[in-house]
Write a protein that holds these residues in place. Structure first.
Motif, PDB file in Angstrom:
ATOM      1  N   SER A  14       0.820  -1.104   0.106  1.00 22.76           N
ATOM      2  CA  SER A  14      -0.015   0.122  -0.104  1.00 22.76           C
ATOM      3  C   SER A  14       1.090   1.371  -0.064  1.00 22.76           C
ATOM      4  CB  SER A  14      -0.906   0.135   1.282  1.00 22.76           C
ATOM      5  OG  SER A  14      -1.962  -1.285   1.339  1.00 22.76           O
ATOM      6  N   GLN A  15       1.794   1.304   0.650  1.00 24.63           N
ATOM      7  CA  GLN A  15       2.537   2.301   0.752  1.00 24.63           C
ATOM      8  C   GLN A  15       3.414   2.697  -0.574  1.00 24.63           C
ATOM      9  OE1 GLN A  15       5.255   1.124   4.121  1.00 24.63           O
ATOM     10  NE2 GLN A  15       4.148   2.270   5.413  1.00 24.63           N
ATOM     11  N   ARG A  16       3.914   1.367  -1.084  1.00 24.03           N
ATOM     12  CA  ARG A  16       4.407   1.659  -2.544  1.00 24.03           C
ATOM     13  C   ARG A  16       3.635   2.206  -3.418  1.00 24.03           C
ATOM     14  NH1 ARG A  16       7.090  -2.767  -2.213  1.00 24.03           N
ATOM     15  NH2 ARG A  16       5.566  -4.162  -3.371  1.00 24.03           N
ATOM     16  N   LYS A  17       2.407   1.959  -3.487  1.00 27.57           N
ATOM     17  CA  LYS A  17       1.346   2.220  -4.368  1.00 27.57           C
ATOM     18  C   LYS A  17       1.293   3.850  -4.294  1.00 27.57           C
ATOM     19  CE  LYS A  17      -1.575  -1.631  -5.081  1.00 27.57           C
ATOM     20  NZ  LYS A  17      -2.977  -2.230  -4.899  1.00 27.57           N
ATOM     21  N   ALA A  18       1.267   4.197  -2.959  1.00 26.65           N
ATOM     22  CA  ALA A  18       1.132   5.940  -2.650  1.00 26.65           C
ATOM     23  C   ALA A  18       2.495   6.597  -3.225  1.00 26.65           C
ATOM     24  CB  ALA A  18       1.159   6.204  -1.450  1.00 26.65           C
ATOM     25  N   VAL A  19       3.651   5.919  -2.995  1.00 25.15           N
ATOM     26  CA  VAL A  19       4.927   6.594  -3.362  1.00 25.15           C
ATOM     27  C   VAL A  19       4.873   6.860  -5.035  1.00 25.15           C
ATOM     28  CG1 VAL A  19       7.386   5.989  -3.625  1.00 25.15           C
ATOM     29  CG2 VAL A  19       6.220   5.800  -1.309  1.00 25.15           C
ATOM     30  N   GLU A  20       4.530   5.670  -5.504  1.00 31.40           N
ATOM     31  CA  GLU A  20       4.843   5.361  -7.117  1.00 31.40           C
ATOM     32  C   GLU A  20       3.535   6.302  -8.054  1.00 31.40           C
ATOM     33  OE1 GLU A  20       4.872   1.284  -7.816  1.00 31.40           O
ATOM     34  OE2 GLU A  20       7.125   1.386  -7.273  1.00 31.40           O
ATOM     35  N   ARG A  38       7.043   8.595   6.489  1.00 34.32           N
ATOM     36  CA  ARG A  38       7.883   7.502   5.520  1.00 34.32           C
ATOM     37  C   ARG A  38       7.497   7.513   4.110  1.00 34.32           C
ATOM     38  NH1 ARG A  38       8.460   1.639   6.825  1.00 34.32           N
ATOM     39  NH2 ARG A  38       9.613   1.988   8.992  1.00 34.32           N
ATOM     40  N   VAL A  39       6.156   7.338   4.045  1.00 31.02           N
ATOM     41  CA  VAL A  39       5.739   7.519   2.604  1.00 31.02           C
ATOM     42  C   VAL A  39       5.940   8.821   1.853  1.00 31.02           C
ATOM     43  CG1 VAL A  39       3.483   7.538   1.215  1.00 31.02           C
ATOM     44  CG2 VAL A  39       3.759   5.877   2.895  1.00 31.02           C
ATOM     45  N   LEU A  40       5.587   9.943   2.638  1.00 28.04           N
ATOM     46  CA  LEU A  40       5.926  11.240   1.992  1.00 28.04           C
ATOM     47  C   LEU A  40       7.520  11.345   1.658  1.00 28.04           C
ATOM     48  CD1 LEU A  40       4.332  14.555   3.221  1.00 28.04           C
ATOM     49  CD2 LEU A  40       6.679  14.460   2.396  1.00 28.04           C
ATOM     50  N   THR A  41       8.319  10.957   2.482  1.00 24.54           N
ATOM     51  CA  THR A  41       9.745  11.129   2.450  1.00 24.54           C
ATOM     52  C   THR A  41      10.307  10.197   1.065  1.00 24.54           C
ATOM     53  OG1 THR A  41      10.093  11.413   4.696  1.00 24.54           O
ATOM     54  CG2 THR A  41      12.016  10.852   3.463  1.00 24.54           C
ATOM     55  N   HIS A  42       9.783   8.950   1.049  1.00 24.41           N
ATOM     56  CA  HIS A  42      10.092   7.938  -0.015  1.00 24.41           C
ATOM     57  C   HIS A  42       9.534   8.454  -1.350  1.00 24.41           C
ATOM     58  CE1 HIS A  42      11.872   5.367   3.363  1.00 24.41           C
ATOM     59  NE2 HIS A  42      12.237   4.614   2.148  1.00 24.41           N
TER      60      HIS A  42
END
Length: 254
Positions: A14-20, A38-42
């Protein structure tokens, strides 16, 4: 690729989807401790290392100086020295206002009145108006802050509170005189930093265009806590590219 490795290995699905999801407006709801920051930073790392976005075209807005410093340190650890703009709303507005204060009738060396200084100005206004009860200064200061955070002038605030406050006209007059004194002293209070910056961007196309072009990707942490002026600032800054990424938890809203 280091950016891909960092983004992939440290994030869940889920975090990866948001990042991409990098283009357009993205709203991420997430609970406490779920890795919002973390999501925002990545996502910032992903934009720079995987998508080739220039670091100086990225803005990240946090709500506390502590969060700002933590995010800066994370990016420094992962990217090394960089030019990502990371700041609170107020710090961002101070930077912009110092560069363009003359467009609002201030000098670039304007003073910023803290809460104690603001209360002293309110107390002075109350003395001028023969409203000698000094304990009321906290109430008037609170109401002035309420008005500014809602983006309301003294007249507009009067109309907004006339059925709520029996002394609405007096409140409006105190607010108006308070503003006069600040301007006479080339000063802004803490709330003004947001209000005046929004006014500057809204009424000056050259300034607005500069920052809209500069900030191609805008990120806002703890988005649930934005007020009307902060939301208006984000909309103005994102007016060209429309790439706004916000994370928050409505259950934590203040």
């Amino acid at each position: 690729d280091r950016g891909i490795m960092l983004s992939k290995l440290m994030l869940n699905e889920s975090q990866r989807k948001a990042v991409e999801d990098t283009e357009g407006a993205v709203l991420v709801f997430a609970g406490a401790g779920s890795g919002k920051t973390r999501v925002l930073t990545h996502r910032i790392i992903h934009l720079i290392e995987d998508k080739g976005v220039a670091d100086y075209n990225i803005l990240a807005i946090t709500f506390t100086n502590k969060a700002t410093n933590e995010m800066k340190q994370r990016l420094l650890d992962m990217l090394g020295e960089n030019n990502v703009w990371i700041s609170t709303f107020h710090s961002l507005c101070v930077k912009i206002l110092h560069r363009h204060a003359e467009k609002l009738g201030y000098t670039s060396s304007f003073s910023i009145f803290d809460d104690d200084a603001s209360k002293r100005v309110v107390a002075r206004v109350l003395r001028e108006k023969k409203l000698e009860d000094d304990k009321d200064k906290d109430r008037y200061r609170y109401l002035i802050s309420e008005a500014k955070n809602a983006g309301l002038s003294p007249d507009a605030f009067f109309n907004a509170i006339r059925t709520r406050e029996k002394d609405a006209m007096t409140i409006s007059e105190v607010y108006d005189r308070y503003e006069e004194i600040l301007k006479e002293n080339n000063a802004m209070d803490f709330d003004d930093l947001l209000v005046k910056c929004e006014l500057l961007l809204r009424e000056n196309e050259d300034v607005r265009s500069y920052y809209q072009n500069k900030f191609r990707y805008i990120h806002v942490d703890e988005f649930q806590d934005t007020n009307e002026i902060q939301f208006a600032l984000v909309k103005l800054l994102a007016g060209k590219w429309g790439n706004v990424f916000v994370v928050g938890d409505d259950d934590q809203s203040i």
